[in-house]
Motif scaffolding. Structure first.
Motif, PDB file in Angstrom:
ATOM      1  N   MET A  97       0.829  -1.208   0.000  1.00 48.53           N
ATOM      2  CA  MET A  97       0.000   0.000   0.000  1.00 48.53           C
ATOM      3  C   MET A  97       0.860   1.254   0.000  1.00 48.53           C
ATOM      4  SD  MET A  97      -3.263  -0.699   2.487  1.00 48.53           S
ATOM      5  CE  MET A  97      -3.550   1.046   2.766  1.00 48.53           C
ATOM      6  N   MET A  98       1.913   1.244   0.807  1.00 44.55           N
ATOM      7  CA  MET A  98       2.803   2.403   0.874  1.00 44.55           C
ATOM      8  C   MET A  98       3.493   2.626  -0.468  1.00 44.55           C
ATOM      9  SD  MET A  98       4.514   2.206   4.651  1.00 44.55           S
ATOM     10  CE  MET A  98       5.482   3.713   4.514  1.00 44.55           C
ATOM     11  N   LEU A  99       3.946   1.538  -1.089  1.00 42.36           N
ATOM     12  CA  LEU A  99       4.577   1.634  -2.406  1.00 42.36           C
ATOM     13  C   LEU A  99       3.603   2.218  -3.423  1.00 42.36           C
ATOM     14  CD1 LEU A  99       6.672  -1.617  -2.880  1.00 42.36           C
ATOM     15  CD2 LEU A  99       7.422   0.698  -3.386  1.00 42.36           C
ATOM     16  N   PHE A 100       2.373   1.702  -3.400  1.00 43.24           N
ATOM     17  CA  PHE A 100       1.362   2.143  -4.358  1.00 43.24           C
ATOM     18  C   PHE A 100       1.056   3.625  -4.182  1.00 43.24           C
ATOM     19  CE2 PHE A 100      -3.149   2.955  -5.255  1.00 43.24           C
ATOM     20  CZ  PHE A 100      -3.149   2.691  -6.609  1.00 43.24           C
ATOM     21  N   THR A 101       0.849   4.044  -2.922  1.00 43.38           N
ATOM     22  CA  THR A 101       0.491   5.445  -2.682  1.00 43.38           C
ATOM     23  C   THR A 101       1.638   6.371  -3.073  1.00 43.38           C
ATOM     24  OG1 THR A 101       1.090   5.072  -0.379  1.00 43.38           O
ATOM     25  CG2 THR A 101      -1.256   5.106  -0.911  1.00 43.38           C
ATOM     26  N   SER A 102       2.879   5.970  -2.763  1.00 43.93           N
ATOM     27  CA  SER A 102       4.012   6.839  -3.097  1.00 43.93           C
ATOM     28  C   SER A 102       4.161   6.965  -4.608  1.00 43.93           C
ATOM     29  CB  SER A 102       5.304   6.305  -2.479  1.00 43.93           C
ATOM     30  OG  SER A 102       5.636   5.053  -3.026  1.00 43.93           O
ATOM     31  N   SER A 103       4.005   5.840  -5.329  1.00 43.39           N
ATOM     32  CA  SER A 103       4.124   5.889  -6.784  1.00 43.39           C
ATOM     33  C   SER A 103       2.964   6.693  -7.372  1.00 43.39           C
ATOM     34  CB  SER A 103       4.153   4.486  -7.378  1.00 43.39           C
ATOM     35  OG  SER A 103       2.952   3.803  -7.113  1.00 43.39           O
ATOM     36  N   TYR A 104       1.767   6.532  -6.789  1.00 44.79           N
ATOM     37  CA  TYR A 104       0.600   7.255  -7.273  1.00 44.79           C
ATOM     38  C   TYR A 104       0.793   8.757  -7.110  1.00 44.79           C
ATOM     39  CZ  TYR A 104      -4.189   8.993  -7.427  1.00 44.79           C
ATOM     40  OH  TYR A 104      -5.311   9.702  -7.714  1.00 44.79           O
ATOM     41  N   PHE A 105       1.314   9.153  -5.921  1.00 42.56           N
ATOM     42  CA  PHE A 105       1.484  10.575  -5.667  1.00 42.56           C
ATOM     43  C   PHE A 105       2.576  11.172  -6.541  1.00 42.56           C
ATOM     44  CE2 PHE A 105      -0.890  10.094  -1.596  1.00 42.56           C
ATOM     45  CZ  PHE A 105      -1.802  11.102  -1.856  1.00 42.56           C
ATOM     46  N   SER A 106       3.646  10.419  -6.798  1.00 40.75           N
ATOM     47  CA  SER A 106       4.698  10.933  -7.672  1.00 40.75           C
ATOM     48  C   SER A 106       4.146  11.104  -9.088  1.00 40.75           C
ATOM     49  CB  SER A 106       5.905  10.010  -7.674  1.00 40.75           C
ATOM     50  OG  SER A 106       5.592   8.748  -8.208  1.00 40.75           O
ATOM     51  N   LEU A 107       3.265  10.181  -9.485  1.00 41.40           N
ATOM     52  CA  LEU A 107       2.640  10.275 -10.803  1.00 41.40           C
ATOM     53  C   LEU A 107       1.767  11.525 -10.877  1.00 41.40           C
ATOM     54  CD1 LEU A 107       2.771   7.988 -13.097  1.00 41.40           C
ATOM     55  CD2 LEU A 107       0.352   7.730 -12.629  1.00 41.40           C
ATOM     56  N   GLN A 108       0.973  11.771  -9.821  1.00 45.52           N
ATOM     57  CA  GLN A 108       0.101  12.944  -9.794  1.00 45.52           C
ATOM     58  C   GLN A 108       0.935  14.223  -9.841  1.00 45.52           C
ATOM     59  OE1 GLN A 108      -2.763  11.263 -10.594  1.00 45.52           O
ATOM     60  NE2 GLN A 108      -3.707  12.936  -9.493  1.00 45.52           N
ATOM     61  N   LYS A 109       2.047  14.234  -9.101  1.00 38.79           N
ATOM     62  CA  LYS A 109       2.912  15.400  -9.088  1.00 38.79           C
ATOM     63  C   LYS A 109       3.444  15.662 -10.491  1.00 38.79           C
ATOM     64  CE  LYS A 109       5.733  16.152  -5.301  1.00 38.79           C
ATOM     65  NZ  LYS A 109       6.929  15.722  -4.555  1.00 38.79           N
ATOM     66  N   HIS A 110       3.843  14.581 -11.183  1.00 42.92           N
ATOM     67  CA  HIS A 110       4.369  14.704 -12.541  1.00 42.92           C
ATOM     68  C   HIS A 110       3.302  15.277 -13.462  1.00 42.92           C
ATOM     69  CE1 HIS A 110       6.849  13.837 -15.997  1.00 42.92           C
ATOM     70  NE2 HIS A 110       5.848  13.178 -16.555  1.00 42.92           N
ATOM     71  N   LYS A 111       2.067  14.763 -13.344  1.00 40.46           N
ATOM     72  CA  LYS A 111       0.954  15.252 -14.165  1.00 40.46           C
ATOM     73  C   LYS A 111       0.723  16.735 -13.899  1.00 40.46           C
ATOM     74  CE  LYS A 111      -2.084  11.273 -14.846  1.00 40.46           C
ATOM     75  NZ  LYS A 111      -3.275  10.644 -14.280  1.00 40.46           N
ATOM     76  N   TYR A 112       0.757  17.108 -12.610  1.00 44.07           N
ATOM     77  CA  TYR A 112       0.516  18.489 -12.221  1.00 44.07           C
ATOM     78  C   TYR A 112       1.597  19.393 -12.807  1.00 44.07           C
ATOM     79  CZ  TYR A 112       0.089  22.569  -9.196  1.00 44.07           C
ATOM     80  OH  TYR A 112      -0.041  23.838  -8.723  1.00 44.07           O
ATOM     81  N   LYS A 113       2.859  18.938 -12.722  1.00 40.13           N
ATOM     82  CA  LYS A 113       3.972  19.702 -13.278  1.00 40.13           C
ATOM     83  C   LYS A 113       3.782  19.905 -14.769  1.00 40.13           C
ATOM     84  CE  LYS A 113       8.204  19.023 -10.624  1.00 40.13           C
ATOM     85  NZ  LYS A 113       9.314  18.076 -10.498  1.00 40.13           N
ATOM     86  N   GLN A 114       3.391  18.820 -15.463  1.00 38.86           N
ATOM     87  CA  GLN A 114       3.173  18.898 -16.903  1.00 38.86           C
ATOM     88  C   GLN A 114       2.087  19.912 -17.221  1.00 38.86           C
ATOM     89  OE1 GLN A 114       2.433  14.931 -18.304  1.00 38.86           O
ATOM     90  NE2 GLN A 114       4.076  15.018 -19.783  1.00 38.86           N
ATOM     91  N   GLY A 115       0.997  19.870 -16.458  1.00 38.09           N
ATOM     92  CA  GLY A 115      -0.108  20.787 -16.680  1.00 38.09           C
ATOM     93  C   GLY A 115       0.322  22.231 -16.495  1.00 38.09           C
ATOM     94  N   VAL A 116       1.098  22.481 -15.450  1.00 41.21           N
ATOM     95  CA  VAL A 116       1.578  23.836 -15.178  1.00 41.21           C
ATOM     96  C   VAL A 116       2.462  24.316 -16.326  1.00 41.21           C
ATOM     97  CG1 VAL A 116       3.120  25.172 -13.691  1.00 41.21           C
ATOM     98  CG2 VAL A 116       1.388  23.698 -12.673  1.00 41.21           C
TER      99      VAL A 116
END
Length: 52
Positions: free
Chosen positions: A15-34
């Protein structure tokens, strides 16, 4: 250490692995959007500056 504790630890780790990878993915998406928004606005600004 009994079986249930082992399974619980494994689940928690996954679960910890999944959440950390998920959040890094979201951060990447957010950066791309910005970046896309910034590019769009800079292009619009250049257009408005070059208007006579």
């Amino acid at each position: 250490m009994n079986k249930s504790t082992l399974i619980l630890t494994l689940l928690l780790g996954m679960m910890m692995l999944f959440t950390s990878s998920y959040f890094s993915l979201q951060k990447h998406k957010y950066k791309q959007g910005v970046e896309v928004v910034n590019e769009f606005y800079s292009a619009e600004l250049e257009k408005s500056f070059y208007l006579p």
